[in-house]
Design a protein around this motif. Structure first.
Motif, mmCIF file in Angstrom:
data_model
loop_
_atom_site.group_PDB
_atom_site.id
_atom_site.type_symbol
_atom_site.label_atom_id
_atom_site.label_comp_id
_atom_site.label_asym_id
_atom_site.label_seq_id
_atom_site.Cartn_x
_atom_site.Cartn_y
_atom_site.Cartn_z
ATOM 1 N N SER A 1 26.641 28.887 35.783
ATOM 2 C CA SER A 1 27.527 28.297 34.780
ATOM 3 C C SER A 1 26.800 27.225 33.991
ATOM 4 O O SER A 1 27.009 27.065 32.783
ATOM 5 N N PHE A 2 25.943 26.468 34.693
ATOM 6 C CA PHE A 2 25.255 25.352 34.051
ATOM 7 C C PHE A 2 24.114 25.800 33.146
ATOM 8 O O PHE A 2 23.700 25.056 32.269
ATOM 9 N N ARG A 3 23.582 26.980 33.378
ATOM 10 C CA ARG A 3 22.325 27.359 32.730
ATOM 11 C C ARG A 3 22.339 27.192 31.208
ATOM 12 O O ARG A 3 21.414 26.612 30.639
ATOM 13 N N PRO A 4 23.387 27.678 30.488
ATOM 14 C CA PRO A 4 23.377 27.492 29.031
ATOM 15 C C PRO A 4 23.336 26.016 28.634
ATOM 16 O O PRO A 4 22.687 25.646 27.664
ATOM 17 N N LEU A 5 24.044 25.164 29.420
ATOM 18 C CA LEU A 5 24.051 23.743 29.105
ATOM 19 C C LEU A 5 22.695 23.114 29.415
ATOM 20 O O LEU A 5 22.154 22.347 28.632
ATOM 21 N N LEU A 6 22.119 23.460 30.574
ATOM 22 C CA LEU A 6 20.835 22.878 30.967
ATOM 23 C C LEU A 6 19.716 23.307 30.035
ATOM 24 O O LEU A 6 18.708 22.614 29.894
ATOM 25 N N GLY B 1 22.132 24.448 25.222
ATOM 26 C CA GLY B 1 23.149 25.048 24.369
ATOM 27 C C GLY B 1 24.534 24.897 24.950
ATOM 28 O O GLY B 1 24.706 24.843 26.157
ATOM 29 N N LEU B 2 25.539 24.829 24.099
ATOM 30 C CA LEU B 2 26.921 24.718 24.547
ATOM 31 C C LEU B 2 27.693 26.005 24.326
ATOM 32 O O LEU B 2 28.886 26.066 24.561
ATOM 33 N N ASP B 3 27.011 27.037 23.871
ATOM 34 C CA ASP B 3 27.678 28.312 23.630
ATOM 35 C C ASP B 3 27.729 29.091 24.929
ATOM 36 O O ASP B 3 27.009 30.059 25.141
ATOM 37 N N ASN B 4 28.604 28.652 25.831
ATOM 38 C CA ASN B 4 28.663 29.235 27.165
ATOM 39 C C ASN B 4 29.466 30.527 27.141
ATOM 40 O O ASN B 4 30.587 30.551 26.635
ATOM 41 N N PRO B 5 28.931 31.618 27.689
ATOM 42 C CA PRO B 5 29.635 32.896 27.631
ATOM 43 C C PRO B 5 30.784 33.010 28.630
ATOM 44 O O PRO B 5 31.559 33.952 28.574
ATOM 45 N N LEU B 6 30.915 32.062 29.569
ATOM 46 C CA LEU B 6 31.956 32.157 30.586
ATOM 47 C C LEU B 6 33.331 31.882 29.985
ATOM 48 O O LEU B 6 33.489 31.033 29.104
ATOM 49 N N THR B 7 34.322 32.581 30.508
ATOM 50 C CA THR B 7 35.697 32.354 30.065
ATOM 51 C C THR B 7 36.255 31.120 30.772
ATOM 52 O O THR B 7 35.686 30.614 31.738
ATOM 53 N N SER B 8 37.396 30.667 30.287
ATOM 54 C CA SER B 8 38.042 29.508 30.895
ATOM 55 C C SER B 8 38.376 29.772 32.358
ATOM 56 O O SER B 8 38.191 28.906 33.217
ATOM 57 N N SER B 9 38.870 30.969 32.661
ATOM 58 C CA SER B 9 39.227 31.283 34.046
ATOM 59 C C SER B 9 38.000 31.294 34.947
ATOM 60 O O SER B 9 38.061 30.880 36.111
ATOM 61 N N GLN B 10 36.858 31.753 34.430
ATOM 62 C CA GLN B 10 35.630 31.726 35.215
ATOM 63 C C GLN B 10 35.174 30.299 35.490
ATOM 64 O O GLN B 10 34.704 29.984 36.580
ATOM 65 N N MET B 11 35.323 29.434 34.490
ATOM 66 C CA MET B 11 34.946 28.046 34.676
ATOM 67 C C MET B 11 35.845 27.373 35.712
ATOM 68 O O MET B 11 35.371 26.629 36.564
ATOM 69 N N LEU C 1 31.921 21.920 28.364
ATOM 70 C CA LEU C 1 32.276 23.340 28.500
ATOM 71 C C LEU C 1 33.781 23.526 28.643
ATOM 72 O O LEU C 1 34.362 24.432 28.063
ATOM 73 N N PHE C 2 34.424 22.659 29.422
ATOM 74 C CA PHE C 2 35.863 22.777 29.626
ATOM 75 C C PHE C 2 36.647 22.385 28.373
ATOM 76 O O PHE C 2 37.721 22.909 28.127
ATOM 77 N N LYS C 3 36.127 21.410 27.644
ATOM 78 C CA LYS C 3 36.772 20.947 26.409
ATOM 79 C C LYS C 3 38.222 20.522 26.653
ATOM 80 O O LYS C 3 39.135 20.848 25.899
ATOM 81 N N THR C 4 38.433 19.802 27.760
ATOM 82 C CA THR C 4 39.755 19.283 28.078
ATOM 83 C C THR C 4 39.585 18.013 28.892
ATOM 84 O O THR C 4 38.479 17.676 29.312
ATOM 85 N N ASP C 5 40.683 17.290 29.121
ATOM 86 C CA ASP C 5 40.620 16.015 29.836
ATOM 87 C C ASP C 5 40.456 16.228 31.333
ATOM 88 O O ASP C 5 41.033 17.153 31.922
ATOM 89 N N TYR C 6 39.696 15.337 31.929
ATOM 90 C CA TYR C 6 39.482 15.333 33.378
ATOM 91 C C TYR C 6 40.381 14.272 33.989
ATOM 92 O O TYR C 6 40.403 13.125 33.541
#
Length: 432
Positions: free
Chosen positions: A160-165, A168-178, A214-219
C-alpha cells in the motif's frame, strides 16, 4: 560496526538522538518519526535482543544455515533434486522475535524502505520488493505454508505504501482495500507490547502521517471519519487474559476508540452488503495534546442520531455470548456480546445502539439478517452522554420480532428496510 561495514557515515538511534528526560524534545521528535524512518538508507534490526544491551551478534552454528538438498531417483524416472527448508523460518525468525513484539517497532519496520534483521541463527532482509535470508538469498519461497505469512498485514501495508514511498500519490488501491489494510495493522499492532501505555496512539502516528494523503479523510484517535460507523464495531479478542479488568486504563483515548483498552483488537471485517445504516454520525471531534492530531489525545466525542434500546447483560458466565434481556422479552436470535473489559459487577442503565444491518439470501448463510451495534452505559450526571461498554451482533435466521427495531421485510422476501419505531425513536447521543 554494521554502519561502517555498509560504508554509511550517519547512524540514528532514538535513545541517543532524542533527549530522554525532555517531554518537549520527545514530543517534537515523535512527530518526525515518519520522516526519520521512511527517509533512511536502511533500518538495522536487533531481532533477538530483549533490551538495548542485547546487541546484534550471536554465536551460531553456520553449518546449520544452508537448506538440505536431496537427490531422489525413482524407477523409470529421471533423477530429481529436492530442496528441504524449514517452512516457518520467516515467521519464527521475524514475526515471533522479541523485537517485533514491541509496538514501537511496527512503524519503524513498515516505514523503513529496507530492514536488515540480525537474528540468532541468520541474517534476514526485508524491503518493498523482497524478503530474503541466508537460506533463501533470492527471496522467500512463494509456495507452501510460507504463503500464509506473505498475505498478512505488514506485507499488504508495504504494498500500500509503495506508491507513496516512491514519491507518488496516485495510489491504485480502492478505499475498501485501504481500510482493510488499516484493520490488518490495528489487529497486528494491538497484539504488541508498550512500555508506556500513553504511547498507544503516538507509536503509530508515523504510519498515520503517511496514510492520510491516501485516505483523504480525518483521522480520529485510531479511526477514519469516512468509514466511522463500521470502524466503531471493533471488539476485544475474547480471552481470560485480556478480559480480566474492571475498567479501562488511564485515559489516552475516547471509549469508542480501540486505543482506550489494553487488549488485542479484532476490527469488524468488511461488511458486504450493508443494506442500511441505523445510525447517523452528526459530529465527531478529537482534541490533541499538541498540534499533532495523530498523537496524544486530551479528549474526543462522537455525536450520533440513533435509537436506544434498554438492555441487561448477563455477565455471570465467562463467555463471549452473554444473554441479553430486552424490555419486550427474549429475542429469537443469536447474539454475540463482547465487553471491552470484563465487568466484575452488574452495570445499570445499559443501552444497545444499533449502527447498521446486513442481509443475505438464506441459501448463502446460516443467518439472513445481522444487526451490528454498541452496548453503551450512561455517564453519571451528564444527560445524553454515554461511554462505550462493548459491542454486540444480533443474528436472525427468521425475521420475526424485528418490528421493535424498526426493521421490516419488503414484499415478503428476505430483503429488509429500516424505519425507526415509535416506541424507540431516534435520539441524539454523545459518546465520549
Amino acid at each position: 560496526m554494521v554502519t561502517k561495514a555498509l560504508g554509511i557515515n550517519f547512524l540514528w538511534i532514538d535513545a541517543l538522538c532524542i533527549i530522554q528526560d525532555s517531554i518537549v524534545d520527545w514530543q517534537h521528535e515523535a512527530t518526525l518519526m515518519s520522516h526519520v524512518y521512511s527517509n533512511s538508507m536502511c533500518n538495522i534490526s536487533a531481532l533477538d535482543a530483549h533490551d538495548s544491551i542485547g546487541g546484534l551478534f550471536f554465536d551460531r552454528e553456520t553449518s546449520n544455515i544452508p537448506s538440505c538438498t536431496v537427490k531422489i531417483c525413482r524407477k523409470f524416472q529421471r533423477k530429481r533434486l529436492y530442496k528441504f527448508a524449514y517452512a516457518d523460518l520467516w515467521s519464527d525468525s521475524v514475526q515471533h522475535a522479541p523485537l517485533t513484539r514491541r509496538a514501537w517497532v511496527v512503524q519503524e519496520r513498515l516505514l523503513a524502505p529496507r530492514v536488515l534483521h540480525f537474528g540468532k541463527r541468520q541474517l534476514l532482509w526485508e524491503c518493498n520488493e523482497l524478503r530474503a535470508c541466508e537460506v533463501h538469498p533470492r527471496g522467500m519461497p512463494p509456495t507452501g505454508r510460507l504463503q500464509i505469512f506473505h498475505s498478512t498485514s505488514d506485507k499488504f501495508l508495504k504494498e500500500s505504501f509503495r506508491p507513496l514511498l516512491q514519491g507518488g500519490l496516485d495510489n491504485p488501491l480502492t478505499s475498501s482495500q485501504m481500510h482493510r489494510a488499516w484493520n490488518d495493522l490495528v489487529q497486528h499492532y494491538t497484539r504488541c507490547n508498550l512500555t508506556m501505555s500513553k504511547d498507544k496512539l503516538v507509536a503509530i502516528s508515523g504510519i498515520v502521517k503517511r496514510l492520510q494523503p491516501l485516505f483523504k479523510t480525518d483521522y480520529l484517535a485510531g479511526l477514519w471519519r469516512d468509514d466511522l460507523l463500521e470502524q466503531l464495531l471493533w471488539h476485544v479478542e475474547p480471552s481470560d487474559r485480556f478480559l480480566a479488568g474492571e475498567k479501562r486504563p488511564q485515559y489516552r483515548a475516547p471509549s469508542w476508540s480501540w486505543a482506550s483498552v489494553d487488549a488485542p483488537i479484532v476490527p469488524r471485517p468488511e461488511l458486504n452488503p450493508v443494506i442500511d445504516h441505523m445510525a447517523t454520525v452528526i459530529e465527531a471531534h478529537v482534541n490533541p495534546v499538541a498540534d499533532d492530531i495523530t498523537g496524544q489525545i486530551v479528549n474526543g466525542y462522537i455525536r450520533l442520531q440513533a435509537p436506544l434500546f434498554p438492555v441487561k447483560v448477563d455477565t455471570s458466565r465467562y463467555t463471549r455470548f452473554p444473554n441479553l434481556a430486552w424490555d419486550w422479552g427474549r429475542l429469537k436470535s443469536i447474539n454475540e456480546t463482547i465487553p471491552d473489559v470484563w465487568p466484575q459487577s452488574v452495570v445499570e442503565g445499559l443501552k444497545f445502539v444499533p449502527l447498521l444491518m446486513t442481509s443475505f439470501p438464506p441459501h448463502l448463510r446460516s443467518s439472513v439478517l445481522d444487526i451490528f451495534g454498541l452496548i453503551v452505559q450512561p455517564v453519571e450526571g451528564k444527560q445524553g452522554v454515554y461511554q462505550r461498554w462493548g459491542s454486540a451482533e444480533l443474528n436472525w435466521r427468521e425475521g420475526r420480532d424485528l418490528v421493535n427495531f424498526g426493521v421490516r421485510p419488503i414484499n415478503g422476501k428476505w430483503t429488509f428496510e429500516y424505519n425507526p419505531s415509535e416506541k424507540y425513536p431516534e435520539q441524539i447521543i454523545t459518546l465520549i
